[in-house]
Enzyme design. Sequence first.
Site, mmCIF file in Angstrom:
data_model
loop_
_atom_site.group_PDB
_atom_site.id
_atom_site.type_symbol
_atom_site.label_atom_id
_atom_site.label_comp_id
_atom_site.label_asym_id
_atom_site.label_seq_id
_atom_site.Cartn_x
_atom_site.Cartn_y
_atom_site.Cartn_z
ATOM 1 N N GLY A 163 0.743 -1.221 0.028
ATOM 2 C CA GLY A 163 0.112 0.148 -0.212
ATOM 3 C C GLY A 163 0.787 1.221 -0.017
ATOM 4 O O GLY A 163 1.916 1.251 0.500
ATOM 5 N N GLU A 210 5.596 -5.828 6.132
ATOM 6 C CA GLU A 210 6.049 -7.129 6.321
ATOM 7 C C GLU A 210 6.170 -7.897 5.023
ATOM 8 O O GLU A 210 7.171 -8.863 4.697
ATOM 9 C CB GLU A 210 5.194 -7.875 7.285
ATOM 10 C CG GLU A 210 5.770 -9.381 7.542
ATOM 11 C CD GLU A 210 4.741 -10.052 8.169
ATOM 12 O OE1 GLU A 210 5.372 -11.174 8.929
ATOM 13 O OE2 GLU A 210 3.553 -9.721 7.948
ATOM 14 N N ILE A 267 1.492 2.150 7.231
ATOM 15 C CA ILE A 267 0.514 2.922 8.225
ATOM 16 C C ILE A 267 0.028 2.212 9.602
ATOM 17 O O ILE A 267 -0.322 2.930 10.594
ATOM 18 C CB ILE A 267 -0.703 3.577 7.251
ATOM 19 C CG1 ILE A 267 -1.680 2.828 7.196
ATOM 20 C CG2 ILE A 267 -0.118 4.482 6.312
ATOM 21 C CD1 ILE A 267 -2.894 3.250 6.333
ATOM 22 N N ASP A 268 -0.039 0.952 9.424
ATOM 23 C CA ASP A 268 -0.350 0.138 10.669
ATOM 24 C C ASP A 268 0.654 0.230 11.743
ATOM 25 O O ASP A 268 0.290 -0.037 12.992
ATOM 26 C CB ASP A 268 -0.643 -1.099 10.212
ATOM 27 C CG ASP A 268 -2.033 -1.149 9.589
ATOM 28 O OD1 ASP A 268 -2.744 -0.349 9.239
ATOM 29 O OD2 ASP A 268 -1.909 -2.373 8.759
ATOM 30 N N ARG A 318 -25.796 12.622 17.765
ATOM 31 C CA ARG A 318 -25.626 11.340 16.926
ATOM 32 C C ARG A 318 -24.543 10.684 17.619
ATOM 33 O O ARG A 318 -23.512 11.347 17.880
ATOM 34 C CB ARG A 318 -25.534 11.493 15.403
ATOM 35 C CG ARG A 318 -26.872 11.952 14.554
ATOM 36 C CD ARG A 318 -26.746 11.972 13.350
ATOM 37 N NE ARG A 318 -27.826 12.193 12.492
ATOM 38 C CZ ARG A 318 -28.017 12.732 11.427
ATOM 39 N NH1 ARG A 318 -26.509 13.290 10.975
ATOM 40 N NH2 ARG A 318 -29.057 13.038 10.653
ATOM 41 N N ARG A 324 -5.528 -4.398 10.369
ATOM 42 C CA ARG A 324 -6.058 -5.723 10.056
ATOM 43 C C ARG A 324 -5.855 -6.406 11.375
ATOM 44 O O ARG A 324 -6.628 -7.117 11.819
ATOM 45 C CB ARG A 324 -5.247 -6.491 8.903
ATOM 46 C CG ARG A 324 -5.596 -7.754 8.729
ATOM 47 C CD ARG A 324 -4.613 -8.334 7.581
ATOM 48 N NE ARG A 324 -4.858 -7.628 6.321
ATOM 49 C CZ ARG A 324 -5.920 -8.186 5.338
ATOM 50 N NH1 ARG A 324 -6.835 -9.004 5.758
ATOM 51 N NH2 ARG A 324 -6.133 -7.373 4.289
ATOM 52 N N GLU A 346 -10.453 -1.842 11.381
ATOM 53 C CA GLU A 346 -11.304 -2.928 10.560
ATOM 54 C C GLU A 346 -10.988 -4.301 10.816
ATOM 55 O O GLU A 346 -11.999 -5.172 10.907
ATOM 56 C CB GLU A 346 -10.541 -2.712 9.112
ATOM 57 C CG GLU A 346 -9.104 -3.003 9.103
ATOM 58 C CD GLU A 346 -8.651 -2.912 7.677
ATOM 59 O OE1 GLU A 346 -9.339 -2.624 6.679
ATOM 60 O OE2 GLU A 346 -7.251 -2.998 7.420
#
Length: 368
Positions: free
Chosen positions: A12, A123, A146-147, A182, A191, A242
């Site tokens: 990515g 990775e 970015i993780d 709201r 992930r 996510e």
Amino acid sequence: MKMKIAVLTGGGDCPGLNGAVKWITKSAMDSWLSSKRATDFDVIGISEGWRGLVDVDPEDPKSCERYLKPLDEEIVRTWDRYGGTNLGTSRTNPFNPKNDRSDILLDNIKKLGIDVVVAIGGEDTLGAAYRLHKLGVKTIGIPKTIDNDLMGTDYSLGFDTAVNVITEEIDRLRTTAGSHSRIFVVETMGRHAGWLALHGGECSGAYIILVPEYSFSLEEVCSLLQERKGREIRYAIIVVAEGAKLAGKEEVIQSDKVDEFGHITLGGIAKFVAEEIEERTNYETRHLILSHLQRGGTPSAHDRLMARWYGIAAVDMILNEDFGRMASLQRGEITSVPLKECIGRLKLVDIEKYYDKERYNGRRSIIR
């Protein structure tokens, strides 16, 4: 002695990639530095990650023009100001067991006269670089995801900018959330690791943060929201990674299509949580999936600085013959670690250290 460096970006995209390519090129070709060392360099950028080195035909000028980009200081001069990757990227895995093209990769590297491959990625990309190293190719890695879940380093390119994006988007959501009383459930990437959700949620003041490392209960989420009802705050922000899971359940899958590294596409947990909250509490609830917005935009100051440091470090590692290693930040210092130590497992959120399991948020006790 003259060496040819090939640099590629895989997986990515994210802000910081162009800066790393810039500083590899500038450090390698700096005339003042060249006068002080015995090695000179040529630098070529490889288009589309590992795909470029696999698909290029070294004997076809048009193919070389498509996949090989000669770089110099003037070409890369402004690159660090821009997000994405000017070289392009892909999720091609040259060692895919269902389509192993490693022999073609090795042959092309030899035919192109490449002495060192610098791979910038996470990775998967660095796993391919490590396997290439074991086959005798000189490789260097630069951490990018970015993780921020790569082992062996405290920081990976793209993380700071992504956290800023999450914070900015949630700041914008607050005006409409407050106006309509709201609840908003915001889905981030992540992930297996919850660093984006945790830090993005902490920085934006989210009321609840749900991470993959700790399964959550909808009953407890609703109870926390109900405890807040009647106070002066008329809305709530929930941040969910996510890969976050309901206790006893698996991740929510957007698509079961598998990429070349064996990953399915996650997504949709925010919609599920929002619908459950509204059904259980009757509170008006909306959801927002940030998705690829987190990868976009111009790099933050921190990502520009880290891109510079990692690019310079990569050239130092080449000169020191520290091959099969990845540039790394550890305790504020730039160093390097073996690629072998950076793959096969991920740097996950330490729940006991950083997460409040009762309030589903970051801990409010740091020094123990």
